[in-house]
Design an enzyme around this catalytic site. Structure first.
Site, PDB file in Angstrom:
ATOM      1  N   HIS A  85       6.308   3.226   4.841  1.00  0.00           N
ATOM      2  CA  HIS A  85       6.136   2.253   3.750  1.00  0.00           C
ATOM      3  C   HIS A  85       5.763   0.905   4.354  1.00  0.00           C
ATOM      4  O   HIS A  85       6.163   0.582   5.471  1.00  0.00           O
ATOM      5  CB  HIS A  85       7.435   2.140   2.929  1.00  0.00           C
ATOM      6  CG  HIS A  85       7.239   1.377   1.661  1.00  0.00           C
ATOM      7  ND1 HIS A  85       7.250   0.002   1.621  1.00  0.00           N
ATOM      8  CD2 HIS A  85       7.000   1.788   0.397  1.00  0.00           C
ATOM      9  CE1 HIS A  85       7.021  -0.383   0.376  1.00  0.00           C
ATOM     10  NE2 HIS A  85       6.869   0.680  -0.384  1.00  0.00           N
ATOM     11  N   GLU A 133      -1.247   1.688  -0.778  1.00  0.00           N
ATOM     12  CA  GLU A 133      -0.592   0.523  -1.399  1.00  0.00           C
ATOM     13  C   GLU A 133      -1.055  -0.755  -0.704  1.00  0.00           C
ATOM     14  O   GLU A 133      -0.587  -1.069   0.389  1.00  0.00           O
ATOM     15  CB  GLU A 133       0.929   0.591  -1.205  1.00  0.00           C
ATOM     16  CG  GLU A 133       1.630   1.630  -1.990  1.00  0.00           C
ATOM     17  CD  GLU A 133       3.123   1.273  -2.142  1.00  0.00           C
ATOM     18  OE1 GLU A 133       3.616   1.407  -3.262  1.00  0.00           O
ATOM     19  OE2 GLU A 133       3.755   0.857  -1.160  1.00  0.00           O
TER      20      GLU A 133
HETATM   21  O1  G3P Z   1       7.147   1.652  -2.915  1.00  0.00           O
HETATM   22  C1  G3P Z   1       6.535   1.141  -4.042  1.00  0.00           C
HETATM   23  C2  G3P Z   1       6.092  -0.228  -3.883  1.00  0.00           C
HETATM   24  O2  G3P Z   1       5.910  -0.768  -2.652  1.00  0.00           O
HETATM   25  C3  G3P Z   1       5.374  -0.866  -4.987  1.00  0.00           C
HETATM   26  O3  G3P Z   1       6.229  -1.835  -5.426  1.00  0.00           O
HETATM   27  O4  G3P Z   1       7.221  -3.340  -7.040  1.00  0.00           O
HETATM   28  O5  G3P Z   1       4.743  -3.240  -6.797  1.00  0.00           O
HETATM   29  O6  G3P Z   1       5.960  -1.341  -7.861  1.00  0.00           O
HETATM   30  P1  G3P Z   1       6.005  -2.475  -6.872  1.00  0.00           P
END
Ligand code: G3P
Length: 214
Positions: A85, A133
């Site tokens: 992550h 991400e």
């Molecule tokens: O692990 C999920 C994450 O990093 C995304 O976070 O708060 O943007 O949904 P968020």
């Protein structure tokens, strides 16, 4: 669609969120799971919600201190684990070792990455799935599907170039059902999200909104 809710270290009640995940999962065709802190895994798994670890280390039983053994999270009731992550980055060799440790313990794996190039490298390590991400969108409430849709499509493309079947999730800023639909339209098979549920006053309502259009 797979909806994986990462609780990070948010000050939510992990059991209450897990119960919401379990209940909403039963009312939809989507697959819902929750990733609490390691110390909460057992209590969360006891709710019956699909439970994931946030991390495991590239280690086996033995002389290791302060690390997380894949077999221990499996014994606690986890069926899968996030790896790499963006808030728990690993070196490439350690991602590889952690994927192998997770497989040894029978855990499903999702390896996170910042961008499509990293997704290609992560997919080549043979996890069950990868999750793209962009770190700058995490916690913003602006979904990657809206801010930078090419990132998701290019990540799907990069994962398809490896000689394995690796599904692609996307995450960062996802908080509504429309965001989940948009992620699916871009080729993603699921979403990884945190604050939209972990910081919600009513996690059940937040989850219902996420899966409502599916
Ligand atoms: O692990 C999920 C994450 O990093 C995304 O976070 O708060 O943007 O949904 P968020």
């Amino acid at each position: 669609m797979f909806v994986l809710v990462n609780l990070k270290t948010y000050p939510c009640d992990p059991v209450a969120v897990a119960e919401a995940v379990r209940d909403v999962d039963e009312s939809t065709d989507a697959r819902l799971a929750v990733a609490p802190q390691a110390t909460h895994l057992e209590r969360v798994a006891e709710t019956g919600a699909e439970t994931w670890a946030q991390h495991v280390d590239s280690i086996d039983h033995g002389s290791n201190t302060g690390q997380t053994l894949a077999e221990s999270v499996a014994d606690a009731g986890a069926v899968g684990t996030l790896l790499n992550h963006s808030e728990r980055r690993l070196k490439l060799a350690d991602i590889d070792g952690a994927v192998q440790a997770a497989e040894r313990a029978g855990l499903e794996t999702v390896v996170c990455a910042n961008n499509p190039a990293q997704i290609g490298a992560a997919a080549a390590l043979g996890p069950d799935a990868v999750a793209v991400e962009p770190p700058e969108l995490i916690g913003t409430g602006t979904p990657v599907s809206q801010a930078d849709p090419d990132v998701v499509e290019d990540a799907v493309d990069a994962a398809q170039h490896v000689d394995r079947d690796v599904s692609v999730l996307c995450g960062a800023g996802i908080s509504t059902g429309d965001d989940v639909v948009a992620a699916g339209d871009l080729g993603s098979e699921g979403v990884l999200l945190a604050s939209g549920v972990a910081k919600a006053d009513d996690p059940t309502a937040a989850l219902e909104d996420l899966v409502e259009p599916l």
